[in-house]
Write an enzyme that holds these catalytic residues in place. Structure first.
Site, PDB file in Angstrom:
ATOM      1  CE  LYS A 145      -4.041   1.901   2.390  1.00 46.27           C
ATOM      2  NZ  LYS A 145      -3.655   3.313   2.299  1.00 46.27           N
ATOM      3  CG  ASP A 191       2.100   7.859   2.642  1.00 42.54           C
ATOM      4  OD1 ASP A 191       0.915   8.218   2.520  1.00 42.54           O
ATOM      5  OD2 ASP A 191       2.873   8.343   3.483  1.00 42.54           O
ATOM      6  CD  GLU A 198      -0.734   4.526   3.283  1.00 42.19           C
ATOM      7  OE1 GLU A 198      -1.800   5.031   3.667  1.00 42.19           O
ATOM      8  OE2 GLU A 198      -0.324   4.618   2.113  1.00 42.19           O
TER       9      GLU A 198
END
Length: 316
Positions: free
Chosen positions: A23, A25, A164
């Site tokens: 994931k 950022d 993240e």
């Protein structure tokens, strides 16, 4: 078309039906390539093409495709939302071009929605991924990051690397444009931080029920720097209890040394900075120099800490 959204996950799903990705950022973007021309759309549907001129080259190799991904800015080799903030709202083409040379972005492509005029959102993730990998999108400004079978291992690795979090996707899932689907599940690494409360705002539709608090951190000079507004986690009893604690501390002016954004001032009741609370967040971003907490959530009052404790432990 608006992007498919992931639901929050309490734990990483396991099993062969799931695949896992980093994931990033950054900023969610759909890249629409038609006749070699690239148009970039934010999650809101707004056209953000002018902000990222370095992505115009996506149209050089393929005449027609629609890509889903995340635009990230790297700082020290890691994605930084604060670094990206300088690029996100630039509309002037000349300024954007200058920034592209000193703070370039990378488009992390993770899905393919259309290819050569054919909508592929109805195909399972595995088929879309196979097509995406065949496109061989790899350059300085865009890439297709790898996927992983072991979500728990990836979650641990992203924590170690300061990333993240991860997104887990069901291999058989079609692309649900504009919807938040349990077929995509996100697990982020949230950090915890002790902050002081400097004011509160009422819940929407009420003049007395606490809906959010304005919080600060030591500014290095014995005062407080505004760190953002926290509303998540304050529903029900938690907000009522905190309201009772703050009521005797009403003040006539802001305790923050810097200026509070106008949108956060509406309806604010200031309080003396005497109450320390714990919040979790996704780090820092927005504001001057990335000085606001990202997606902060309230955890509780730190009865074991005083404002003086925060000042003493501040790096100044």
């Amino acid at each position: 078309m608006k992007p498919m959204l992931a639901t929050l996950a309490e734990r990483v799903p396991t099993g062969p039906e799931w695949v896992h990705e980093v994931k990033w950022d950054g900023m969610r973007v759909l890249a629409d390539v038609r006749a070699g021309r690239v148009t970039l759309y934010a999650r809101s549907g707004n056209d953000v093409t002018a902000s990222y001129p370095e992505l115009s080259g996506l149209g050089e190799d393929y005449d027609d495709m629609l890509l889903d991904g995340e635009v990230v800015a790297l700082d020290g080799g890691r994605p930084s939302f604060a670094a990206l903030a300088d690029r996100m709202h630039v509309k002037d083409s000349r300024k954007a071009a200058r920034l592209a040379t000193v703070r370039p972005v990378t488009f992390m492509v993770f899905d393919l929605l259309r290819l050569f005029g054919q909508d592929v959102t109805g195909q399972p993730w595995t088929a879309r991924r196979a097509l995406l990998e065949k496109l061989d999108l790899d350059s300085r400004h865009w890439q297709v990051p790898p996927v992983f079978d072991d979500g728990a291992q990836l979650l641990a690795a992203t924590a170690d690397q300061g990333l993240e979090g991860i997104v887990s996707k069901r291999r058989t899932a079609t692309y649900a444009a504009g919807r938040r689907s349990p077929d995509w599940r996100k697990k982020a690494h949230r950090t915890s931080l002790s902050v002081v409360v400097g004011g509160w705002r009422p819940e929407t539709g009420s003049t007395s029920r606490l809906g959010s608090v304005l919080v600060g951190i030591p500014d290095g000079d014995g005062g407080w720097r505004y760190a953002g507004r926290v509303g998540s986690g304050l529903v029900g009893g938690a907000g009522k209890r905190l309201s009772e604690i703050l009521e005797p501390l009403r003040a006539n002016a802001s305790p923050f040394a810097d200026e509070v954004p106008r949108e956060d001032l509406v309806g604010t009741t200031w309080v003396r900075p005497r109450i320390v609370v714990e919040v979790k967040s996704l780090g820092w971003g927005g504001g001057a120099g990335g000085s606001r907490l990202r997606q902060p959530a309230y955890l509780g009052v730190r009865a074991d800490l005083t404002p003086e404790d925060l000042q003493e432990t501040s790096d100044g």
